[in-house]
Design an enzyme around this catalytic site. Sequence first.
Site, PDB file in Angstrom:
ATOM      1  N   GLU A  45     -33.574 -10.199 -35.576  1.00 37.62           N
ATOM      2  CA  GLU A  45     -33.086 -10.313 -34.354  1.00 37.62           C
ATOM      3  C   GLU A  45     -33.174 -11.397 -33.593  1.00 37.62           C
ATOM      4  O   GLU A  45     -34.282 -12.032 -33.498  1.00 37.62           O
ATOM      5  CB  GLU A  45     -33.658  -8.976 -33.532  1.00 37.62           C
ATOM      6  CG  GLU A  45     -33.209  -7.437 -34.106  1.00 37.62           C
ATOM      7  CD  GLU A  45     -33.986  -6.507 -32.934  1.00 37.62           C
ATOM      8  OE1 GLU A  45     -34.321  -6.851 -31.867  1.00 37.62           O
ATOM      9  OE2 GLU A  45     -33.958  -5.304 -33.490  1.00 37.62           O
ATOM     10  N   GLU A  94     -40.769  -3.459 -36.067  1.00 40.74           N
ATOM     11  CA  GLU A  94     -41.693  -3.904 -34.989  1.00 40.74           C
ATOM     12  C   GLU A  94     -42.676  -2.966 -34.845  1.00 40.74           C
ATOM     13  O   GLU A  94     -42.918  -2.276 -33.592  1.00 40.74           O
ATOM     14  CB  GLU A  94     -40.984  -3.961 -33.593  1.00 40.74           C
ATOM     15  CG  GLU A  94     -39.933  -4.994 -33.567  1.00 40.74           C
ATOM     16  CD  GLU A  94     -39.301  -5.298 -32.192  1.00 40.74           C
ATOM     17  OE1 GLU A  94     -39.237  -4.533 -31.475  1.00 40.74           O
ATOM     18  OE2 GLU A  94     -38.533  -6.392 -32.018  1.00 40.74           O
TER      19      GLU A  94
END
Length: 513
Positions: free
Chosen positions: A405, A192
């Site tokens: 995720e 991320e």
Amino acid sequence: MAAAIAVVYLSLLLLLLHGAAPAVLGYTRGDFPEDFVFGSATSSYQYEGGFDEDGRSPSNWDIFTHQGKMPGRSTADVAADGYHKYKDDLKLMVDTNLEAYRLSISWSRIIPNGRGDVNPKGLQYYNDIIDGLVKNGIQVHIMLYQLDLPQVLEDEYDGWLSPRILEDFKAYADVCFREFGDRVAHWITIDEPNVASIGSYDSGQLAPGRCSDPFGIRKCTVGNSSVEPYIAVHNMLLAHASVTKLYREKYQVAGKGIIGISVYTFWAYPLTNSTVDLEATKRCQDFIVHWVLRPLVFGDYPQVMKNIVGSRLPSFIKAQSEDVKGSLDFIGMNHYYSLYVNDRPLGKGTRDFVADMSIYYRGSKTDPPPGKAAPTSIGPDPQGLRLMVQYLQETYGNLPIYILENGYGSSNDTVHDNDRVDYLKSYIGSILTAVRNGANVKGYFVWSFVDVFEYLTGYGQSYGLYRVDFADESRPRQARLSARWYSGFLKNREMDVDQSELAMAAAESRAQQ
């Protein structure tokens, strides 16, 4: 203005933290392609503990949490104690019928000084985990960097703000490829970059906690919210490209092994059908998603970012553009919720990333106007995941996608997590729909396998399939209903958990309490 900006940023973060249960769907594991993998995930700092054991040096998160900057002044000094309990957790993975497991490596545990000497005890720890996974037929996916940087590199040259990190990250990755690559064929370089840069260098909410007035959620002593998020992502992309080149040239033998990056995504709906809100929705994806992915596929940043950010956005010289272009074997998605977006006029004067993006977020169409209150009603939206997958496939030419995720966070510590079960069912069902429609999705990972220290809330929210009692020094695990359901699903049983199984799970959990 500062208060409004803070509310916008906090609203985005809160979208990760709340939800309501969606409807149940029905299908089996056998409906997915044979080469599709289902797994779960944790990360080194959030899971391991053992923060000062066997040669590990402090990471930026150790320093950040020890300064009392998390809710309840919480730290991950012990966390889920995965450093000592990984063998027990391996048994739980087998019991859960996991097909794959994604872990991250602690750079501070492998190379305590950030560069140079390798810590043999750190290597042994990860070798033991990898060997245990392979022995039990569980596919290993490794994240090289999940937000925890050796503090020594922060002290020496401000970490991701310096181009000096490129060589150190490459050398660290080289050690991991060399030591683990004979058993690991799935690699993710960085987790991320978009969220990491905003939280670490704009709002100051994540380690190392840099920001500048009036944009931080707290008074920061160092930082520049207008510039540093863009510099950090730029260096992360260059580091990713360098490591990908190393892997492809030195370790990716005969097409075996793949390497990609992970990006946080959410699906954005326009609040209205007005032209400005439709443009704001597109601008939202340009700033959040394409900021990271477009350079790695096409070699440069989105034009709208260049226009708005101007000289504060670093540029790629020709050689760098050629290096970053095409440096993905797959796209990793971290995806939880959707939101509504509407236009916000571009402010004058000094701006940060949030102000540059010039949009407002809402959890629902009935939320209070921006600047008045944070979103109060945010529900899971499995359709949003399907739309996001389709959007990325159309934009980036059908690159393979792994959902690295996806999960349901709750402040309710119960093992009777029916909401989480329904959430997983609906999102997995949405992925199946996308696959049936031709999407090249290759895997799905539940966040998280056990409860861990959460980067935003510490121990205030739980995502784990297995409950961890953080008040008990031994950190005992307890299977939630979601773990039982996921295990059954991976055995190719029907999705729905019948009432007898619910009753059995409830009786067993009461007996363990």
